[in-house]
Design a protein around this motif. Structure first.
Motif, PDB file in Angstrom:
ATOM      1  N   ASP A  47       0.847  -1.185   0.000  1.00 43.21           N
ATOM      2  CA  ASP A  47       0.000   0.000   0.000  1.00 43.21           C
ATOM      3  C   ASP A  47       0.883   1.235   0.000  1.00 43.21           C
ATOM      4  OD1 ASP A  47      -2.813   0.224  -0.147  1.00 43.21           O
ATOM      5  OD2 ASP A  47      -2.993  -1.044   1.631  1.00 43.21           O
ATOM      6  N   THR A  48       0.431   2.245  -0.709  1.00 44.21           N
ATOM      7  CA  THR A  48       1.188   3.493  -0.832  1.00 44.21           C
ATOM      8  C   THR A  48       0.425   4.637  -0.187  1.00 44.21           C
ATOM      9  OG1 THR A  48       2.234   2.780  -2.880  1.00 44.21           O
ATOM     10  CG2 THR A  48       2.095   5.142  -2.520  1.00 44.21           C
ATOM     11  N   LEU A  49       1.113   5.488   0.520  1.00 43.42           N
ATOM     12  CA  LEU A  49       0.518   6.739   1.019  1.00 43.42           C
ATOM     13  C   LEU A  49       1.166   7.909   0.299  1.00 43.42           C
ATOM     14  CD1 LEU A  49       0.433   6.284   4.937  1.00 43.42           C
ATOM     15  CD2 LEU A  49      -1.257   5.559   3.240  1.00 43.42           C
ATOM     16  N   VAL A  50       0.368   8.734  -0.338  1.00 42.22           N
ATOM     17  CA  VAL A  50       0.870   9.908  -1.055  1.00 42.22           C
ATOM     18  C   VAL A  50       0.429  11.163  -0.303  1.00 42.22           C
ATOM     19  CG1 VAL A  50       0.815  11.171  -3.247  1.00 42.22           C
ATOM     20  CG2 VAL A  50       0.656   8.671  -3.249  1.00 42.22           C
ATOM     21  N   ALA A  68       1.674   4.185   7.520  1.00 40.39           N
ATOM     22  CA  ALA A  68       2.136   3.479   6.321  1.00 40.39           C
ATOM     23  C   ALA A  68       2.207   1.976   6.594  1.00 40.39           C
ATOM     24  CB  ALA A  68       3.507   4.004   5.895  1.00 40.39           C
ATOM     25  N   LEU A  69       2.615   1.629   7.816  1.00 35.60           N
ATOM     26  CA  LEU A  69       2.671   0.212   8.173  1.00 35.60           C
ATOM     27  C   LEU A  69       1.287  -0.299   8.581  1.00 35.60           C
ATOM     28  CD1 LEU A  69       4.389  -2.277   8.587  1.00 35.60           C
ATOM     29  CD2 LEU A  69       4.991  -1.455  10.868  1.00 35.60           C
ATOM     30  N   ALA A  70       0.542   0.525   9.301  1.00 38.90           N
ATOM     31  CA  ALA A  70      -0.763   0.092   9.821  1.00 38.90           C
ATOM     32  C   ALA A  70      -1.726  -0.319   8.713  1.00 38.90           C
ATOM     33  CB  ALA A  70      -1.390   1.217  10.652  1.00 38.90           C
ATOM     34  N   VAL A  71      -1.733   0.433   7.605  1.00 42.48           N
ATOM     35  CA  VAL A  71      -2.690   0.113   6.539  1.00 42.48           C
ATOM     36  C   VAL A  71      -2.352  -1.235   5.901  1.00 42.48           C
ATOM     37  CG1 VAL A  71      -3.217   2.540   6.109  1.00 42.48           C
ATOM     38  CG2 VAL A  71      -1.457   1.430   4.738  1.00 42.48           C
ATOM     39  N   ASN A  72      -1.066  -1.562   5.871  1.00 43.92           N
ATOM     40  CA  ASN A  72      -0.654  -2.867   5.351  1.00 43.92           C
ATOM     41  C   ASN A  72      -0.969  -3.987   6.332  1.00 43.92           C
ATOM     42  OD1 ASN A  72       0.995  -2.808   2.672  1.00 43.92           O
ATOM     43  ND2 ASN A  72       1.491  -0.918   3.743  1.00 43.92           N
ATOM     44  N   LEU A 128       6.752  13.593  -1.432  1.00 41.40           N
ATOM     45  CA  LEU A 128       6.658  12.643  -0.328  1.00 41.40           C
ATOM     46  C   LEU A 128       5.657  11.512  -0.603  1.00 41.40           C
ATOM     47  CD1 LEU A 128       7.439  11.809   2.503  1.00 41.40           C
ATOM     48  CD2 LEU A 128       5.726  13.388   3.403  1.00 41.40           C
ATOM     49  N   THR A 129       6.208  10.300  -0.699  1.00 42.09           N
ATOM     50  CA  THR A 129       5.409   9.112  -0.978  1.00 42.09           C
ATOM     51  C   THR A 129       6.002   7.953  -0.196  1.00 42.09           C
ATOM     52  OG1 THR A 129       5.045   9.926  -3.223  1.00 42.09           O
ATOM     53  CG2 THR A 129       4.539   7.611  -2.824  1.00 42.09           C
ATOM     54  N   VAL A 130       5.165   7.208   0.492  1.00 38.07           N
ATOM     55  CA  VAL A 130       5.645   6.103   1.315  1.00 38.07           C
ATOM     56  C   VAL A 130       4.940   4.823   0.897  1.00 38.07           C
ATOM     57  CG1 VAL A 130       5.985   5.272   3.671  1.00 38.07           C
ATOM     58  CG2 VAL A 130       5.815   7.738   3.241  1.00 38.07           C
ATOM     59  N   THR A 131       5.718   3.851   0.445  1.00 38.84           N
ATOM     60  CA  THR A 131       5.145   2.551   0.101  1.00 38.84           C
ATOM     61  C   THR A 131       5.707   1.499   1.038  1.00 38.84           C
ATOM     62  OG1 THR A 131       4.952   3.143  -2.230  1.00 38.84           O
ATOM     63  CG2 THR A 131       4.911   0.800  -1.708  1.00 38.84           C
ATOM     64  N   VAL A 132       4.832   0.743   1.659  1.00 34.18           N
ATOM     65  CA  VAL A 132       5.249  -0.392   2.473  1.00 34.18           C
ATOM     66  C   VAL A 132       4.691  -1.656   1.843  1.00 34.18           C
ATOM     67  CG1 VAL A 132       4.920  -1.574   4.689  1.00 34.18           C
ATOM     68  CG2 VAL A 132       5.507   0.849   4.656  1.00 34.18           C
TER      69      VAL A 132
END
Ligand code: ADP
Ligand code: MG
Length: 326
Positions: A47-50, A68-72, A128-132
């Motif tokens: 999942d990615t957070l933008v 970012a980790l919680a949604v995964n 800023l984009t975070v993918t876990v």
């Protein structure tokens, strides 16, 4: 002070909590080497957070790391899986130490709750984009799928719904109440607690499951579609927090948004009548909060009923990135 990419990985992401015996090689080589246990299936989600899309630009970095980790984790919870490792692809406009310190603290505070290892990633410069990406296990054949609900099954949700969407409405001024008066709601938006224990315990009990990320009605509909059934939902039985109930009493118009707003990260699942007793048992043993909100029907329609049993039409059903009308 900006840091180099190498220092950044070393300083902020190479710290393991408890080392895991299934990690042969983590961060530092060209790829990670992992030993999945025998008899288990690998479960993977990403999942990615933008910034600006999934969180407002002024969100604190601690919450971004956590979420970012919680949604995964929430996706793994919905599969009934035990999380084990994750990788992180981080795109940053600049390498700010203050930001990275808080971001990695949020990330590892949640990772350590579940003994997860960060085993690799990628670091790039940009908006800023975070993918876990997360991986875990489930005993072979035991995963909870979206398909599997049958007519007569009861529909349940964990926890309470709508807090996160209310927090967002407070932050964006859609409700005329100061957001800082509702720290509990803000925490549910920025630091959702994935229902990992609940999901794992539901293996062999639930007939299907999904996590609620885009609003109850949208995600329930996905599960019903996959199962080729419909459902009746009893609106007065939907669980809300005390704060959400207070706001709902003051502003009755917000009710639909609580069911179609996103970011709940609760689980929605179905249970066949002959498994209800076991469900009650695990709920009591583990103090899980499960609320029955309706029943699966063979009509293929999702209907919401009020206290008098009348059908209530509820407009928008969930968030979608590429809707036809946007
Ligand atoms: P390569 O050029 O071979 O792809 P990188 O320089 O991208 O290697 O990464 C070096 C190591 O650091 C790899 O093990 C990679 O998984 C890890 N890594 C890079 N960025 C991150 C990050 N943001 N979080 C965790 N590990 C990372
Ligand atoms: Mg690389």
């Amino acid at each position: 002070m900006p840091v180099t990419e190498f220092e950044l990985i070393q300083r902020y992401f190479s710290r393991e909590g408890q080392p895991r015996s299934d990690v042969v090689l983590g961060i530092g080589d060209d790829a990670a080497l992992l030993n999945p246990p025998a008899g288990q299936q690998l479960v993977i989600a990403i999942d990615t957070l933008v910034q600006g899309v999934h969180f407002p630009a002024n969100t604190l970095p601690y919450g971004i790391g956590w979420k970012a980790l919680a949604v995964n984790l929430s996706d793994l919870a919905a599969m009934g899986a035990e999380p084990a490792w994750f990788t992180l692809a981080l795109t940053l406009p600049e390498s700010s130490e203050a930001w990275l310190t808080e971001f990695s603290r949020g990330l590892f505070d949640l990772a350590n709750q579940y003994g997860l290892s960060l085993v690799g990633g990628d670091t790039t410069r940009g908006p800023l984009t975070v993918t876990v990406q997360i991986a875990g296990y489930v005993p072979t054949g035991q995963a909870l799928l979206r398909a599997g609900a049958g007519p007569g099954d009861r529909v349940f949700v964990t926890g309470s719904l709508g807090d996160a969407t209310l927090a967002l409405q407070l932050l964006t001024g859609q409700l005329p109440v100061p957001a800082q008066n509702y720290p509990g709601l803000l925490k549910r938006l920025n630091q959702p607690q994935p229902r990992i224990e609940e999901g794992r315990a539901l293996g062999g009990i639930a007939s299907c499951a999904i996590d609620i990320s885009d609003g109850l009605l949208a995600d329930l509909q996905h599960m019903l579609d996959a199962s080729d059934v419909g459902a009746e939902i009893y609106l007065p039985q939907i669980p809300y927090s005390t704060k959400a109930r207070q706001l709902l009493n003051r502003y009755p118009d917000i009710r639909n948004s609580l069911l179609s707003g996103g970011d709940d990260y609760e689980l929605c699942f179905c249970v066949a009548p002959d498994k209800l007793q076991r469900l009650e048992q695990i709920a009591a043993e583990n103090q899980f909060q499960f609320t029955e909100i309706g029943q699966v029907s063979d009509t293929k329609e999702l209907r919401c009923l009020d206290a008098a049993g009348q059908v209530v039409e509820i407009g928008t059903r969930g968030y979608t990135h590429f809707a036809k009308d946007r």
